[in-house]
Scaffold this active site. Structure first.
Site, PDB file in Angstrom:
ATOM      1  CD  GLU A   1      -0.762  -5.453   5.864  1.00 48.52           C
ATOM      2  OE1 GLU A   1      -0.661  -6.065   4.780  1.00 48.52           O
ATOM      3  OE2 GLU A   1      -1.055  -4.243   5.933  1.00 48.52           O
TER       4      GLU A   1
ATOM      5  CG  HIS B   1      -3.559  -3.684   3.294  1.00 50.26           C
ATOM      6  ND1 HIS B   1      -2.507  -3.035   3.899  1.00 50.26           N
ATOM      7  CD2 HIS B   1      -4.302  -2.729   2.705  1.00 50.26           C
ATOM      8  CE1 HIS B   1      -2.613  -1.729   3.687  1.00 50.26           C
ATOM      9  NE2 HIS B   1      -3.696  -1.514   2.966  1.00 50.26           N
TER      10      HIS B   1
ATOM     11  CB  CYS C   1      -0.965  -0.041   1.187  1.00 51.77           C
ATOM     12  SG  CYS C   1      -2.344   1.109   1.011  1.00 51.77           S
TER      13      CYS C   1
END
Lengths: 246, 83
Positions: free
Chosen positions: A205, A203, A86
């Site tokens: 994560e 994302h 990002c």
């Protein structure tokens, strides 16, 4: 493998990346500070999501000149693993570690949604546990996410296999509806020519546990840790490439 | 040392999508200004520099524009020095 997560002023996914590695994957991980040039001998640097320096000027434009980035650029140029997620992707583009730029979303709306990513290259350390065509579900959360490069650069990226992820529909086909931000050729993530630097808008994560809605992000972390490819020493459930509805 | 004032104008290159410009254009047309045929947005920087040699001001402003103020992948810039 030891990880370092950089914190810039305005980073807000640094703890997410840290938690994914520390708590979910039980991997050694440290925070790195934007004002230090010390990378603490880590093997992989993660530039996390967020709004470094308030996104002033252009996302990533100020962070790119932080003291830590001098070391990160040197580290990347000598083959070190650098993963921009990002805002971290935007920093990598501003630092010219990977080609292109990011523009405001075509819709002018903040895109906060689940997307499907098709793996187009497994010739990076981040995707070697995948097969081309695999579909991964992850969230995106950004106002500036439209990948842009001129035609010549795009052609070069395609022919050298640097397009790693594309936004696709349930059938694995890139189309306008599945593209959350107007990225050219539905590009969601690219690597440098050598494959050690990866930048992506979605994302991983935030997709590491069932309670988060998807575990597909683990695939990438596990590729780096070498557990997916070999299937050994993983305390985790086997990866399932999910394809639940978005 | 003299203070020299300058401006740097940064704008999107041709062919780079400018959704803000497009939205402003649509709004203007809806307001009745149907003679507006195109809007492109950009950014203006007003800069003062401490110049040892004012004749170098143009080059100094070009340098910081190239390095930071504009992203050459998507933007062009125009430098003006005011005497």
């Amino acid at each position: 493998m030891r990880f370092g997560v950089v914190t810039f002023p305005g980073s807000n996914c640094d703890y997410d990346a840290y938690a994914a590695l520390k708590r979910v994957l039980c991997a050694p991980v440290e925070f790195l500070w934007h004002g230090d040039s010390d990378l603490k001998d880590v093997d992989c640097v993660i530039l996390p999501g967020g709004f470094s320096f308030g996104d002033y000027l252009r996302p990533g434009a100020i962070a790119r000149f932080s003291p830590v980035m001098k070391s990160v650029i040197r580290f990347a140029e000598t083959g070190g693993l650098v993963w921009g997620i990002c805002n971290g992707f935007q920093v990598l583009l501003e630092a010219e570690l990977i080609p292109g730029a990011i523009l405001r979303n075509e819709s002018l709306r903040f895109a906060c949604q689940w997307v499907r990513l098709r793996v187009d290259s497994n010739r990076t350390p981040y995707t070697r546990g995948t097969r081309p065509g695999d579909i991964l579900r992850m969230p995106v959360a950004h106002a500036d996410g439209a990948y842009y490069a001129d035609d010549e650069t795009l052609m070069d990226l395609e022919t050298s296999g640097q397009v790693v992820f594309r936004y696709v529909n349930a059938e694995g086909i890139p189309d306008e509806k599945s593209n959350p931000n107007g990225s050219r050729r539905s590009i969601a993530g690219i690597s440098n020519r050598e494959g050690n630097v990866l930048g992506m808008m979605p994302h991983p994560e935030r997709a590491v546990e069932p309670i988060l809605g998807s575990e597909d992000g683990l695939t990438l972390f596990k590729s780096l840790l070498g557990t997916t490819a070999t299937g050994v020493d993983s305390p985790l459930r086997k990866r399932v490439v999910s394809d639940r509805g978005v | 040392m003299a203070t020299v004032k300058g401006t740097v104008r940064v704008h999107f290159k041709d062919g780079v999508l400018d959704p803000q410009g497009k939205t402003i254009h649509t709004a203007l047309r809806q307001m009745g200004y149907d003679w507006v045929s195109s809007v492109r947005t950009g950014r203006l920087f007003e800069i003062e520099i401490d110049a040892d040699d004012p004749s170098r001001a143009q080059d100094q402003l070009r340098e910081i524009s190239q390095k930071l103020l504009a992203n050459p992948v998507i933007e062009s810039f125009h430098v003006e020095v005011h005497s």
